[in-house]
Each structure stands twice: as C-alpha cells, then as structure tokens.
Design a protein around this motif. Structure first.
Motif, PDB file in Angstrom:
ATOM      1  N   HIS A 119       0.785  -1.240   0.000  1.00 53.38           N
ATOM      2  CA  HIS A 119       0.000   0.000   0.000  1.00 53.38           C
ATOM      3  C   HIS A 119       0.816   1.288   0.000  1.00 53.38           C
ATOM      4  O   HIS A 119       0.244   2.355  -0.209  1.00 53.38           O
ATOM      5  N   ALA A 120       2.123   1.239   0.262  1.00 54.16           N
ATOM      6  CA  ALA A 120       2.863   2.491   0.471  1.00 54.16           C
ATOM      7  C   ALA A 120       3.329   3.156  -0.818  1.00 54.16           C
ATOM      8  O   ALA A 120       3.527   4.370  -0.850  1.00 54.16           O
ATOM      9  N   ASP A 121       3.548   2.392  -1.869  1.00 56.70           N
ATOM     10  CA  ASP A 121       4.153   2.948  -3.074  1.00 56.70           C
ATOM     11  C   ASP A 121       3.211   3.921  -3.780  1.00 56.70           C
ATOM     12  O   ASP A 121       2.000   3.707  -3.852  1.00 56.70           O
ATOM     13  N   GLU A 122       3.821   4.987  -4.316  1.00 61.36           N
ATOM     14  CA  GLU A 122       3.103   5.937  -5.150  1.00 61.36           C
ATOM     15  C   GLU A 122       3.705   5.910  -6.548  1.00 61.36           C
ATOM     16  O   GLU A 122       4.933   5.832  -6.682  1.00 61.36           O
ATOM     17  N   PRO A 123       2.869   5.957  -7.581  1.00 54.99           N
ATOM     18  CA  PRO A 123       3.393   5.890  -8.956  1.00 54.99           C
ATOM     19  C   PRO A 123       4.393   7.014  -9.222  1.00 54.99           C
ATOM     20  O   PRO A 123       4.151   8.176  -8.908  1.00 54.99           O
ATOM     21  N   GLY A 124       5.542   6.633  -9.787  1.00 57.87           N
ATOM     22  CA  GLY A 124       6.543   7.603 -10.165  1.00 57.87           C
ATOM     23  C   GLY A 124       7.460   8.052  -9.060  1.00 57.87           C
ATOM     24  O   GLY A 124       8.371   8.840  -9.304  1.00 57.87           O
ATOM     25  N   LEU A 125       7.242   7.583  -7.823  1.00 53.38           N
ATOM     26  CA  LEU A 125       8.081   7.986  -6.694  1.00 53.38           C
ATOM     27  C   LEU A 125       8.755   6.771  -6.084  1.00 53.38           C
ATOM     28  O   LEU A 125       8.208   5.660  -6.097  1.00 53.38           O
ATOM     29  N   SER A 126       9.952   6.985  -5.539  1.00 54.32           N
ATOM     30  CA  SER A 126      10.700   5.919  -4.884  1.00 54.32           C
ATOM     31  C   SER A 126      10.384   5.927  -3.391  1.00 54.32           C
ATOM     32  O   SER A 126      10.428   6.983  -2.748  1.00 54.32           O
ATOM     33  N   THR A 127      10.080   4.762  -2.850  1.00 51.91           N
ATOM     34  CA  THR A 127       9.721   4.648  -1.436  1.00 51.91           C
ATOM     35  C   THR A 127      10.867   4.019  -0.664  1.00 51.91           C
ATOM     36  O   THR A 127      11.361   2.951  -1.036  1.00 51.91           O
ATOM     37  N   ARG A 128      11.298   4.689   0.400  1.00 52.48           N
ATOM     38  CA  ARG A 128      12.328   4.145   1.277  1.00 52.48           C
ATOM     39  C   ARG A 128      11.653   3.420   2.440  1.00 52.48           C
ATOM     40  O   ARG A 128      10.698   3.918   3.039  1.00 52.48           O
ATOM     41  N   ARG A 129      12.191   2.247   2.767  1.00 59.05           N
ATOM     42  CA  ARG A 129      11.619   1.446   3.852  1.00 59.05           C
ATOM     43  C   ARG A 129      12.728   1.053   4.821  1.00 59.05           C
ATOM     44  O   ARG A 129      13.827   0.710   4.391  1.00 59.05           O
ATOM     45  N   GLU A 130      12.394   1.078   6.102  1.00 56.46           N
ATOM     46  CA  GLU A 130      13.369   0.722   7.137  1.00 56.46           C
ATOM     47  C   GLU A 130      12.750  -0.252   8.118  1.00 56.46           C
ATOM     48  O   GLU A 130      11.557  -0.169   8.436  1.00 56.46           O
ATOM     49  N   LEU A 131      13.587  -1.183   8.586  1.00 55.87           N
ATOM     50  CA  LEU A 131      13.230  -2.089   9.673  1.00 55.87           C
ATOM     51  C   LEU A 131      14.222  -1.851  10.797  1.00 55.87           C
ATOM     52  O   LEU A 131      15.411  -2.107  10.646  1.00 55.87           O
ATOM     53  N   ARG A 132      13.745  -1.301  11.906  1.00 58.21           N
ATOM     54  CA  ARG A 132      14.613  -0.972  13.036  1.00 58.21           C
ATOM     55  C   ARG A 132      14.270  -1.874  14.221  1.00 58.21           C
ATOM     56  O   ARG A 132      13.112  -1.933  14.653  1.00 58.21           O
ATOM     57  N   ILE A 133      15.270  -2.575  14.741  1.00 61.48           N
ATOM     58  CA  ILE A 133      15.082  -3.516  15.848  1.00 61.48           C
ATOM     59  C   ILE A 133      15.969  -3.066  16.998  1.00 61.48           C
ATOM     60  O   ILE A 133      17.176  -2.889  16.819  1.00 61.48           O
ATOM     61  N   ARG A 134      15.373  -2.910  18.173  1.00 61.39           N
ATOM     62  CA  ARG A 134      16.131  -2.402  19.317  1.00 61.39           C
ATOM     63  C   ARG A 134      15.833  -3.252  20.544  1.00 61.39           C
ATOM     64  O   ARG A 134      14.659  -3.455  20.907  1.00 61.39           O
ATOM     65  N   GLY A 135      16.883  -3.788  21.151  1.00 64.18           N
ATOM     66  CA  GLY A 135      16.726  -4.491  22.408  1.00 64.18           C
ATOM     67  C   GLY A 135      16.582  -3.501  23.560  1.00 64.18           C
ATOM     68  O   GLY A 135      17.224  -2.450  23.571  1.00 64.18           O
ATOM     69  N   VAL A 136      15.733  -3.841  24.517  1.00 66.10           N
ATOM     70  CA  VAL A 136      15.484  -2.983  25.676  1.00 66.10           C
ATOM     71  C   VAL A 136      15.898  -3.745  26.926  1.00 66.10           C
ATOM     72  O   VAL A 136      15.285  -4.760  27.277  1.00 66.10           O
ATOM     73  N   ARG A 137      16.968  -3.276  27.547  1.00 70.36           N
ATOM     74  CA  ARG A 137      17.527  -3.940  28.720  1.00 70.36           C
ATOM     75  C   ARG A 137      17.754  -5.427  28.396  1.00 70.36           C
ATOM     76  O   ARG A 137      18.269  -5.737  27.331  1.00 70.36           O
ATOM     77  N   ALA A 138      17.400  -6.332  29.308  1.00 65.52           N
ATOM     78  CA  ALA A 138      17.701  -7.746  29.081  1.00 65.52           C
ATOM     79  C   ALA A 138      16.490  -8.542  28.628  1.00 65.52           C
ATOM     80  O   ALA A 138      16.617  -9.719  28.296  1.00 65.52           O
ATOM     81  N   GLY A 139      15.302  -7.930  28.608  1.00 62.55           N
ATOM     82  CA  GLY A 139      14.114  -8.724  28.298  1.00 62.55           C
ATOM     83  C   GLY A 139      13.032  -7.967  27.577  1.00 62.55           C
ATOM     84  O   GLY A 139      11.837  -8.202  27.819  1.00 62.55           O
ATOM     85  N   GLY A 140      13.391  -7.054  26.684  1.00 64.40           N
ATOM     86  CA  GLY A 140      12.391  -6.307  25.939  1.00 64.40           C
ATOM     87  C   GLY A 140      12.855  -6.024  24.538  1.00 64.40           C
ATOM     88  O   GLY A 140      14.044  -6.117  24.216  1.00 64.40           O
ATOM     89  N   CYS A 141      11.911  -5.661  23.684  1.00 65.00           N
ATOM     90  CA  CYS A 141      12.248  -5.421  22.282  1.00 65.00           C
ATOM     91  C   CYS A 141      11.256  -4.431  21.689  1.00 65.00           C
ATOM     92  O   CYS A 141      10.054  -4.489  21.980  1.00 65.00           O
ATOM     93  N   VAL A 142      11.776  -3.531  20.850  1.00 66.92           N
ATOM     94  CA  VAL A 142      10.949  -2.589  20.099  1.00 66.92           C
ATOM     95  C   VAL A 142      11.328  -2.724  18.629  1.00 66.92           C
ATOM     96  O   VAL A 142      12.512  -2.672  18.286  1.00 66.92           O
ATOM     97  N   ILE A 143      10.328  -2.907  17.780  1.00 66.14           N
ATOM     98  CA  ILE A 143      10.563  -3.033  16.336  1.00 66.14           C
ATOM     99  C   ILE A 143       9.745  -1.948  15.635  1.00 66.14           C
ATOM    100  O   ILE A 143       8.558  -1.779  15.912  1.00 66.14           O
ATOM    101  N   GLU A 144      10.403  -1.232  14.738  1.00 65.28           N
ATOM    102  CA  GLU A 144       9.731  -0.197  13.960  1.00 65.28           C
ATOM    103  C   GLU A 144       9.838  -0.532  12.480  1.00 65.28           C
ATOM    104  O   GLU A 144      10.924  -0.834  11.986  1.00 65.28           O
ATOM    105  N   ILE A 145       8.712  -0.474  11.792  1.00 67.32           N
ATOM    106  CA  ILE A 145       8.664  -0.658  10.341  1.00 67.32           C
ATOM    107  C   ILE A 145       8.190   0.668   9.768  1.00 67.32           C
ATOM    108  O   ILE A 145       7.032   1.073   9.995  1.00 67.32           O
ATOM    109  N   ALA A 146       9.066   1.365   9.061  1.00 71.77           N
ATOM    110  CA  ALA A 146       8.765   2.721   8.607  1.00 71.77           C
ATOM    111  C   ALA A 146       8.958   2.840   7.110  1.00 71.77           C
ATOM    112  O   ALA A 146       9.829   2.186   6.518  1.00 71.77           O
ATOM    113  N   ASP A 147       8.147   3.687   6.479  1.00 71.80           N
ATOM    114  CA  ASP A 147       8.322   4.023   5.070  1.00 71.80           C
ATOM    115  C   ASP A 147       7.922   5.479   4.874  1.00 71.80           C
ATOM    116  O   ASP A 147       7.270   6.086   5.736  1.00 71.80           O
TER     117      ASP A 147
END
Length: 410
Positions: free
Chosen positions: A326-354
């Motif tokens: 759903h993110a792409d627009e005709p004629g434009l380039s879409t950048r996508r990132e997957l960011r994974i971050r550990g939180v202390r010893a027992g947590g995790c945050v994941i971001e999917i951005a475009d």
C-alpha cells in the motif's frame, strides 16, 4: 527437579554459538583496523613518491584513499553501511591503480620502487570479500593484482623485470585468496550453525507449546472435575434454600475460576535470544522483491519468551507486507526501514517505517484485519503493544513492542 524444568534449565545454560552476524562484525572490524594500520605505514612512502606525480595528484590520491580507509573503519565500528563502505574503497582503489600510470609525471623520481598503492592491495581485496558475493570477490582478487603486475612493468610502476612483477602480483593474489577462503568458510559454517539453531528452536517451540497445552488440559480437567461437576451435583441435589444458596455460591466460584484459567492461558516455557528474531526477520526480507534498510541496536544479551518472539515476528512481517502492498506511489521511490532495538535484558521494540503515501487511520474499514487483528490484537494477546502512526503523503511507521511500554514505546 521435574523433567521439563531440567530441560529448560539446560537450554537456558546452552553455550552461545558463533552466528553469521558475528562473523560479519569481526571480519569488518578486523578489516577496518588493518586498513588503518596499513594506511599509516604507507604514508611516508606516499609522501616521497608524491614528487613523481603531477602537481596536486599525490595529495588528491592520498586524500581519496586515506579518507575511504577512515570511512571504512568508522563504518565497521558503528556497523552502519559496512558493505557500502567496503565496496566504495575497493572501487576507488581499482580506479586509483588504473589511473596511476597517467598520474606519474617523472618516473625517474620513483627510483625503481613499487608504487605505494601496492601496500594497500590486500586491504582492497579483503574489502571486496566483505562487500560482494564470493564469485565477484574472487574475480576482483585476481584482476586487481594482475593490473598491478602490468603497471609494475611500466616505467611509471618502477620498471621492474617480468619476474619481479609476476612475483609481486602472485603474492597479492595468494594473500587475497587466503582471506577469501577463510571468510567464505567462516560464513558458510556460521550460516549452517544459524540454520541448525533456528531449526532446533522451532522444534523446541513446538514441543514447549504442546507441553504447555497438555499442562493446561490437565489443569482444566481438574478444574472441571473439582468445581464444575461438584457444583452441578450439588445443584441437582439441593432441596432446601440453604443448599440452593450454597450451590449458587459454588457456581459463582466455578465461573470465576474458569475465567481466571482462560485469562492465564498456556505459555511457552523457554526464552530465546533476540538475535534469533533478527535472523528470522532478515530471512523474511529475502522473500521480498523490495529492499528494507535494517538497523539493529543492542540485540546482544536480550532474551524474550517464545510467545513474544512469535508475536513480534508475525506482527512485523505483516507490517512489512502492508508497506509493500500500500505504500508505493506511482513515479516515486519509497524508502523502507526495519529498526530492531533491544530494551535492557528482556524487551524489544521493532519499527517498520516508510515514506510512502500514508493513510488516515479513521478511514480504515473495520473489516480490514491486517492492522486490527494481525498486528494490534496479536501483540495485545501476547502482552505487548502496537502503535501505528501515519499521515497521508508523509509515510507510515508501525511500532510493535514487548512487553507493553518497553523502552518508552508509544
């Protein structure tokens, strides 16, 4: 100690294995370190031979190559754009080598010495090994020293004899091939270990879930026998108001206990390292035709329950699929990132951005299950959270975290 607890304890004490990511990190940082060392050793020779080059050519050549070495070292330490930095240095070195005969203005000033570029040849071939596939790295490892051998025969290369030129080229080839073989073998071995560990964890996940379900079944059977059946028998035999009130209290208690059992639910017993989740997400990315930029922070030493890993993986993959659809627009380039971050010893945050077309949350139909069920409810059921932020024309960011509120996630 019960058998299951013994197995869990043994798994929790399993020795850490060498992963493909660790091999890449160690190889890259070794390259960055030795690149700085070799580069520093060539500075005196480069300064002396600068007089033999066209005015300003020596300074420009040193600025380009030494700047590329410093950038490579920084990239390998920070683990950001490592392959890009390695590829850039390998290409710049090859271009500098080809340009050398045209930059030499006074061959006699070299006094028959080898061009200072030769001492960086192994750094360049190793950078190619890190940056590209083995077949292309092998071609680079052979072609670049061969080009140097040809240059060595020219007056601008020291006018060495054929024997010395061939020996210098072969020496560079041998060193490059040794590095190529070692790194390739380490990658293949670590990849096999990763695959074996992943398969073992998946099998253990299934076994742990089956065991948890069996424990839950026994628990429910005992609850039904001890509470529900007893309540039904008491209600059937109640003939006085006091007995009927007792049966009613027993029924309320039985319903409460059933609700508590349903809310608790089965849970997997083992915890797995966050790098396992990172590898699974990287493997999922290989099935997509559109690339994602992956950034991983603080993954070492973080362990999550199997149930949390499964929820994070499924929700993140669903978010990536939504972006691709759903993110792409005709004629434009879409950048996508997957960011994974550990939180202390027992947590995790994941971001999917475009930075794609985005959407309005209040306009998403209720029957669309990709966001509500596949992401939000899945994370909520596992004890985590999901936050979706999107604006039309400004892209979308999906954040999934476990446990709820990990790392200050929205």
């Amino acid at each position: 100690m019960p058998a299951v607890d013994w197995r869990v304890t043994r798994l929790s004490r399993r020795r850490s294995t060498v992963t493909r990511a660790q091999v890449e990190t160690v190889t890259g940082r070794a390259l960055g370190l030795f690149g700085l060392v070799f580069g520093a050793q060539t500075v005196p020779i480069a300064l002396v031979q600068a007089d033999a080059l066209l005015p300003g050519a020596g300074a420009a050549l040193m600025a380009v190559l030494y700047g590329a070495i410093v950038g490579l070292a920084v990239a390998t330490v920070t683990k950001v754009a490592v392959r890009t930095a390695c590829l850039a240095f390998a290409l710049l070195y090859a271009l500098a080598l080809v340009a050398w005969p045209f930059l030499v203005d006074d061959p006699a000033a070299l006094h028959g010495a080898a061009p200072w570029l030769y001492y960086l040849c192994t750094v360049a071939t190793t950078a190619a090994v890190v940056a590209v596939l083995p077949v292309w790295a092998a071609a680079y490892t052979i072609v670049v020293p061969a080009v140097y051998g040809v240059i060595r025969l020219l007056p601008s290369g020291g006018d060495a004899g054929p024997l010395l030129a061939v020996l210098d080229a072969l020496y560079a080839v041998v060193l490059g091939v040794v590095v190529l073989v070692i790194v390739t073998m380490l990658r293949q071995t670590a990849g096999a270990v990763d695959a074996a560990q992943e398969a073992a964890l998946e099998r253990y996940d299934v076994a742990a879930r089956l065991h948890a379900n069996e424990i839950e079944r026994v628990k429910v059977d005992a609850l039904v026998h001890d509470s529900v059946l007893t309540t039904l028998l008491s209600a059937a035999a109640a003939s006085t108001p006091e007995q009927q009130q007792l049966a009613a209290r027993m029924a309320r208690d039985a319903v409460q206990r059933l609700d508590e059992a349903g809310a608790t639910g089965p849970r997997a017993l083992d915890r797995v390292g966050l790098p396992v989740l990172v590898r699974r997400l990287r493997a999922a990315l290989t099935t997509f035709t559109t690339p994602f930029t992956v950034r991983v922070v603080n993954a070492g030493g973080v362990e999550l329950p199997v149930e949390a890993v499964e929820a994070l993986y499924a929700a993140a993959v669903q978010a990536m699929v939504n972006s691709l659809q759903h993110a792409d627009e005709p004629g434009l380039s879409t950048r996508r990132e997957l960011r994974i971050r550990g939180v202390r010893a027992g947590g995790c945050v994941i971001e999917i951005a475009d930075n794609g077309r985005g959407f309005a949350m209040d306009r998403v139909p209720a029957e669309r299950l990709g966001l509500r069920v596949s992401i939000e409810e899945r994370m909520a059921n596992a004890g985590g959270m999901a936050h979706i932020e999107s604006r039309i024309g400004h892209g979308t960011t999906v954040t999934v975290a476990w446990p709820q509120g990990a790392g200050g996630a929205a």
